[in-house]
Design an enzyme around this catalytic site. Structure first.
Site, mmCIF file in Angstrom:
data_model
loop_
_atom_site.group_PDB
_atom_site.id
_atom_site.type_symbol
_atom_site.label_atom_id
_atom_site.label_comp_id
_atom_site.label_asym_id
_atom_site.label_seq_id
_atom_site.Cartn_x
_atom_site.Cartn_y
_atom_site.Cartn_z
ATOM 1 N N LYS A 238 0.807 -1.224 0.000
ATOM 2 C CA LYS A 238 0.000 0.000 0.000
ATOM 3 C C LYS A 238 0.844 1.280 0.000
ATOM 4 O O LYS A 238 0.386 2.316 -0.482
ATOM 5 C CB LYS A 238 -0.961 -0.002 1.191
ATOM 6 C CG LYS A 238 -2.059 -1.058 1.072
ATOM 7 C CD LYS A 238 -3.056 -0.952 2.217
ATOM 8 C CE LYS A 238 -4.162 -1.984 2.075
ATOM 9 N NZ LYS A 238 -5.209 -1.834 3.119
ATOM 10 N N ASP B 198 -10.582 2.331 1.288
ATOM 11 C CA ASP B 198 -10.898 1.888 2.647
ATOM 12 C C ASP B 198 -11.591 3.006 3.443
ATOM 13 O O ASP B 198 -12.506 2.739 4.234
ATOM 14 C CB ASP B 198 -9.627 1.472 3.392
ATOM 15 C CG ASP B 198 -9.083 0.134 2.947
ATOM 16 O OD1 ASP B 198 -9.885 -0.692 2.454
ATOM 17 O OD2 ASP B 198 -7.869 -0.095 3.082
#
Length: 274
Positions: free
Chosen positions: A69, A106
């Site tokens: 990420k 997210d």
């Protein structure tokens, strides 16, 4: 014949990921499964640059999990403000002109999951844990929490990190020692970001009246903490709620299709989890 469009989830390890089931269920529900496919690939940080360089024009996007990420950011042309706010990209979109954009679904996924349960505004909240998911939780709370967020952490280093994220995200963060984590249960919204088993020892301290729990674990489900919450008749969200809501946003960015796929994704996730 049109070239089949492709997407996939990358990470290491990756065999546990439910993303292929979710995205392929969405394609099937909308009659797109003849034109779209979604796979998984075990790719670590060292292999990521080569993997990206080898992708052809049929690729529409990627979902990323750990440990990629942050590693992906230098390899992209741009990242969204949302991704920049937590220095984490879980979504890469490939554009027709060759640009690669990184986003973080997210954060809006957390907000959307809470909205689905009727949690649109809270005056305070608590976070259990201080890892990467905790920073995304803080970013989500910056959109819905008007007051203080208490983060229960295991070390002063983690406490400093969480206070730093709070300053960056515009959230009033107070940190507290993990030994006092049961104090979180007084908050109207508790977000548990610990791995499975991480809150089992707290179950006996859950009070008779509690607010909403968002436990980001989805397997096994329910966690012991979530089960205690359910026993009190209080609202509980799981990691599957986060997973499907963030996946809906990825699906829309990859395909450009905004028809509803949440129900199909959730059903596929529940089936996969048994």
């Amino acid at each position: 014949m049109a070239v089949q469009r492709r997407a996939a989830v990358l990470g290491s390890p990756i065999a546990h990921s439910l993303s292929p089931q979710l995205h392929n269920a969405a394609y099937a529900a909308l009659g797109m499964d003849g034109d779209w496919s979604y796979d998984r690939f075990d790719v670590d940080e060292a292999a990521l640059p080569g993997f990206l360089a080898g992708l052809g024009p049929e690729w529409a996007g990627l979902s990323l999990t750990m440990p990629l990420k942050r590693a992906v950011i230098p390899l992209l042309d741009e990242i969204t403000d949302t991704a920049a706010s937590v220095e984490a990209v879980n979504t890469v979109v490939f554009h027709a002109d060759g640009r690669k954009t990184g986003d973080n679904t997210d954060i809006p996924g957390l907000v959307a999951a809470l909205h689905e349960q009727g949690v649109e505004k809270v005056d305070s909240a608590a976070i259990l844990g201080a890892g990467a998911t905790a920073s995304s939780a803080l970013a989500a709370l910056s959109r819905i929490c008007s007051g203080e967020v208490v983060a229960y952490v295991r070390s002063e280093r983690r406490a400093e990190e969480m206070r730093g994220w709070g300053d960056r995200l515009g959230v009033r963060v107070r940190t507290a020692d993990w030994a006092d984590a049961a104090g979180a249960f007084e908050a109207p919204l508790v977000i548990s970001t610990t791995p499975k088993g991480g809150t089992d020892h707290l179950v006996g301290e859950v009070p008779a009246r509690v607010g909403t729990l968002f436990d980001v674990v989805y397997d096994p489900w329910p966690t012991r903490l979530a089960a205690a919450w359910q026993d009190r008749g209080a609202p509980v969200l799981s990691g599957l709620d986060l997973l499907v809501h963030q996946a809906v946003s990825q699906f829309e960015q990859f395909t450009g299709d905004t028809r509803p796929v949440l129900a199909a994704m959730r059903a596929a996730g529940l089936k996969a989890l048994g």
